[in-house]
Design a protein around this motif. Structure first.
Motif, PDB file in Angstrom:
ATOM      1  N   LEU A  26      -9.425 -36.151   9.042  1.00  0.00           N
ATOM      2  CA  LEU A  26      -9.109 -36.922   7.841  1.00  0.00           C
ATOM      3  C   LEU A  26      -7.609 -36.864   7.537  1.00  0.00           C
ATOM      4  N   ASP A  27      -7.031 -35.682   7.565  1.00  0.00           N
ATOM      5  CA  ASP A  27      -5.589 -35.558   7.334  1.00  0.00           C
ATOM      6  C   ASP A  27      -4.805 -36.315   8.399  1.00  0.00           C
ATOM      7  N   THR A  28      -5.265 -36.233   9.615  1.00  0.00           N
ATOM      8  CA  THR A  28      -4.549 -36.901  10.715  1.00  0.00           C
ATOM      9  C   THR A  28      -4.565 -38.405  10.533  1.00  0.00           C
ATOM     10  N   LEU A  29      -5.713 -38.939  10.128  1.00  0.00           N
ATOM     11  CA  LEU A  29      -5.799 -40.382   9.916  1.00  0.00           C
ATOM     12  C   LEU A  29      -4.955 -40.807   8.717  1.00  0.00           C
ATOM     13  N   ARG A  30      -5.108 -40.112   7.612  1.00  0.00           N
ATOM     14  CA  ARG A  30      -4.445 -40.543   6.373  1.00  0.00           C
ATOM     15  C   ARG A  30      -2.950 -40.226   6.386  1.00  0.00           C
ATOM     16  N   ARG A  31      -2.605 -38.959   6.601  1.00  0.00           N
ATOM     17  CA  ARG A  31      -1.193 -38.583   6.497  1.00  0.00           C
ATOM     18  C   ARG A  31      -0.436 -38.857   7.786  1.00  0.00           C
ATOM     19  N   GLY A  32      -1.106 -38.667   8.898  1.00  0.00           N
ATOM     20  CA  GLY A  32      -0.408 -38.812  10.181  1.00  0.00           C
ATOM     21  C   GLY A  32      -0.303 -40.250  10.638  1.00  0.00           C
ATOM     22  N   LEU A  33      -1.374 -41.019  10.435  1.00  0.00           N
ATOM     23  CA  LEU A  33      -1.410 -42.370  11.012  1.00  0.00           C
ATOM     24  C   LEU A  33      -1.487 -43.468   9.959  1.00  0.00           C
ATOM     25  N   GLY A  34      -1.520 -43.095   8.693  1.00  0.00           N
ATOM     26  CA  GLY A  34      -1.471 -44.111   7.634  1.00  0.00           C
ATOM     27  C   GLY A  34      -2.721 -44.950   7.494  1.00  0.00           C
ATOM     28  N   ASP A  35      -3.849 -44.447   7.958  1.00  0.00           N
ATOM     29  CA  ASP A  35      -5.115 -45.158   7.756  1.00  0.00           C
ATOM     30  C   ASP A  35      -5.790 -44.556   6.524  1.00  0.00           C
ATOM     31  N   PHE A  36      -5.695 -45.267   5.398  1.00  0.00           N
ATOM     32  CA  PHE A  36      -6.229 -44.745   4.142  1.00  0.00           C
ATOM     33  C   PHE A  36      -7.636 -45.278   3.854  1.00  0.00           C
ATOM     34  N   GLY A  37      -8.298 -45.824   4.883  1.00  0.00           N
ATOM     35  CA  GLY A  37      -9.693 -46.250   4.724  1.00  0.00           C
ATOM     36  C   GLY A  37     -10.571 -45.069   4.349  1.00  0.00           C
TER      37      GLY A  37
END
Ligand code: FES
Ligand code: FES
Length: 160
Positions: A26-37
């Motif tokens: 979750l952190d990798t998607l949101r903070r790392g890759l900018g996917d806030f889905g």
């Protein structure tokens, strides 16, 4: 601690980044890759708002180590629409007013997407079971269940 390189496919695109060994998906998607889905709710596996698909299976991103996703296919609600065309589940959620505050919606959509991919004509009980790990504080669940059952009959509902 040294960061580790990681690569996977996210909503059909190759993505690469560096993560701490203990980082969750979750952190990798949101903070790392900018996917806030996928959303952050409880952070401990009880609310379901962080649900994503990993190789087609619904998985709680807050409890999934990012490094375990090396080479996997990750799908989030950010990739559900086909350009300007919403996924039938998204249309059905709007038609049935299945989102109020909307915080649970990405997790609900993802759980429903996984269900319809495997079971295109689920019973009401099967829908209830499929979303049983997803908490909604607003809707009372009935509009969500109705939306998923309606989407099951829509063309393209099984679209990955
Ligand atoms: S944030 Fe993952 S289950 Fe609540
Ligand atoms: S619509 Fe608000 S938590 Fe579900």
């Amino acid at each position: 601690m040294a960061k580790l390189p990681i690569q996977f496919r996210l909503n059909g695109s190759d993505r690469a980044t560096f993560v701490d060994p203990a980082s969750n998906l979750l952190d990798t998607l949101r903070r790392g890759l900018g996917d806030f889905g996928p959303k952050y709710g409880c952070g401990q596996g009880t609310c379901g708002v962080c649900t994503v698909l990993v190789d087609g299976e619904p998985q709680l991103a807050c409890l999934t180590l990012a490094v375990s996703c090396e080479g996997r296919q990750i799908e989030t609600t950010s990739g559900m629409a086909d350009g300007p065309n919403l996924h039938p589940l998204q249309d059905a959620f709007m038609d049935h007013f299945a989102a109020q505050c909307g915080f649970c919606t990405p997790g609900m959509l993802t759980a429903a997407r996984a269900l319809l991919a495997k079971n295109p004509q689920p019973s009401r009980e099967e829908v209830v079971e499929a979303i049983s790990g997803n908490i909604c504080r607003c809707t009372g669940y009935e509009p969500i269940i109705a939306a998923i059952l309606a989407a099951a009959n829509a063309p393209g509902a099984r679209r990955a």
